[in-house]
Design a protein around this motif. Structure first.
Motif, mmCIF file in Angstrom:
data_model
loop_
_atom_site.group_PDB
_atom_site.id
_atom_site.type_symbol
_atom_site.label_atom_id
_atom_site.label_comp_id
_atom_site.label_asym_id
_atom_site.label_seq_id
_atom_site.Cartn_x
_atom_site.Cartn_y
_atom_site.Cartn_z
ATOM 1 N N VAL A 1 -58.229 -7.662 -14.341
ATOM 2 C CA VAL A 1 -58.587 -8.315 -15.990
ATOM 3 C C VAL A 1 -56.570 -7.882 -16.094
ATOM 4 N N SER A 2 -56.099 -8.489 -16.897
ATOM 5 C CA SER A 2 -55.018 -8.106 -17.739
ATOM 6 C C SER A 2 -55.647 -8.180 -19.077
ATOM 7 N N TYR A 3 -54.158 -7.803 -19.771
ATOM 8 C CA TYR A 3 -54.454 -7.661 -21.456
ATOM 9 C C TYR A 3 -53.504 -7.416 -22.060
ATOM 10 N N THR A 4 -53.273 -7.050 -23.395
ATOM 11 C CA THR A 4 -52.579 -7.326 -24.263
ATOM 12 C C THR A 4 -53.134 -5.571 -25.184
ATOM 13 N N ASN B 1 -46.339 -2.972 -18.805
ATOM 14 C CA ASN B 1 -45.197 -2.350 -20.101
ATOM 15 C C ASN B 1 -45.351 -2.635 -21.103
ATOM 16 N N GLY B 2 -44.841 -1.795 -21.836
ATOM 17 C CA GLY B 2 -44.940 -1.243 -23.633
ATOM 18 C C GLY B 2 -43.502 -1.526 -24.341
ATOM 19 N N GLN B 3 -43.841 -1.612 -25.781
ATOM 20 C CA GLN B 3 -42.480 -1.232 -26.673
ATOM 21 C C GLN B 3 -42.734 -1.361 -27.678
ATOM 22 N N VAL B 4 -41.780 -0.317 -28.617
ATOM 23 C CA VAL B 4 -42.393 -0.072 -29.983
ATOM 24 C C VAL B 4 -42.181 -0.953 -30.830
ATOM 25 N N ALA C 1 -46.750 -1.858 -28.042
ATOM 26 C CA ALA C 1 -46.959 -3.321 -28.344
ATOM 27 C C ALA C 1 -47.597 -3.571 -26.335
ATOM 28 N N ALA C 2 -48.487 -3.042 -25.848
ATOM 29 C CA ALA C 2 -48.575 -2.967 -24.319
ATOM 30 C C ALA C 2 -49.069 -4.504 -23.846
ATOM 31 N N ARG C 3 -48.832 -4.332 -22.881
ATOM 32 C CA ARG C 3 -49.172 -5.286 -21.225
ATOM 33 C C ARG C 3 -49.507 -5.718 -20.120
ATOM 34 N N GLY C 4 -50.282 -5.559 -20.037
ATOM 35 C CA GLY C 4 -50.295 -4.935 -17.846
ATOM 36 C C GLY C 4 -51.768 -5.560 -17.875
#
Length: 103
Positions: free
Chosen positions: A85-88, A54-57, A68-71
């Motif tokens: 793998v988790s990431y930002t 998921n991400g947002q401006v 900005a994204a997290r997944g």
């Protein structure tokens, strides 16, 4: 526009992972929201790959506007081990975390 570019880049990275099964198909795909303010998607494939993001401006309308994204994603490597793998990913770059990734 930036959201679409980021989404396309992340999907390309996920699809570039080596596949054990050339006939793998997407068995689940969910996309709750893809728009100018953000997005959210998840998928699973028949060969065991799964991912969600998921991400947002952030800082909209400024010179520092960014996505900005997290997944996370999971796949089985050629060695038979399942990797997660988790990431930002944001203005500070791509920051992955996983048991197999050196810190």
């Amino acid at each position: 526009m930036k959201v679409i570019i980021a989404l396309a880049a992340l999907v390309a990275v996920a699809l570039a992972a080596p596949q054990r099964d050339a006939d793998a198909v997407v068995v689940r795909y969910d996309s709750d929201n893809i728009g100018v303010d953000g997005y959210n998607y998840a998928y699973d494939t028949s060969n065991g790959i799964s991912a969600q993001e998921n991400g947002q401006v952030i800082n909209a309308g400024t010179d520092n506007e960014a996505i900005a994204a997290r997944g996370q994603f999971t796949y089985t490597g050629p060695d038979g081990v399942q990797y997660s793998v988790s990431y930002t990913a944001d203005e500070n770059g791509f920051q992955p975390v996983g048991a197999h990734i050196p810190s």
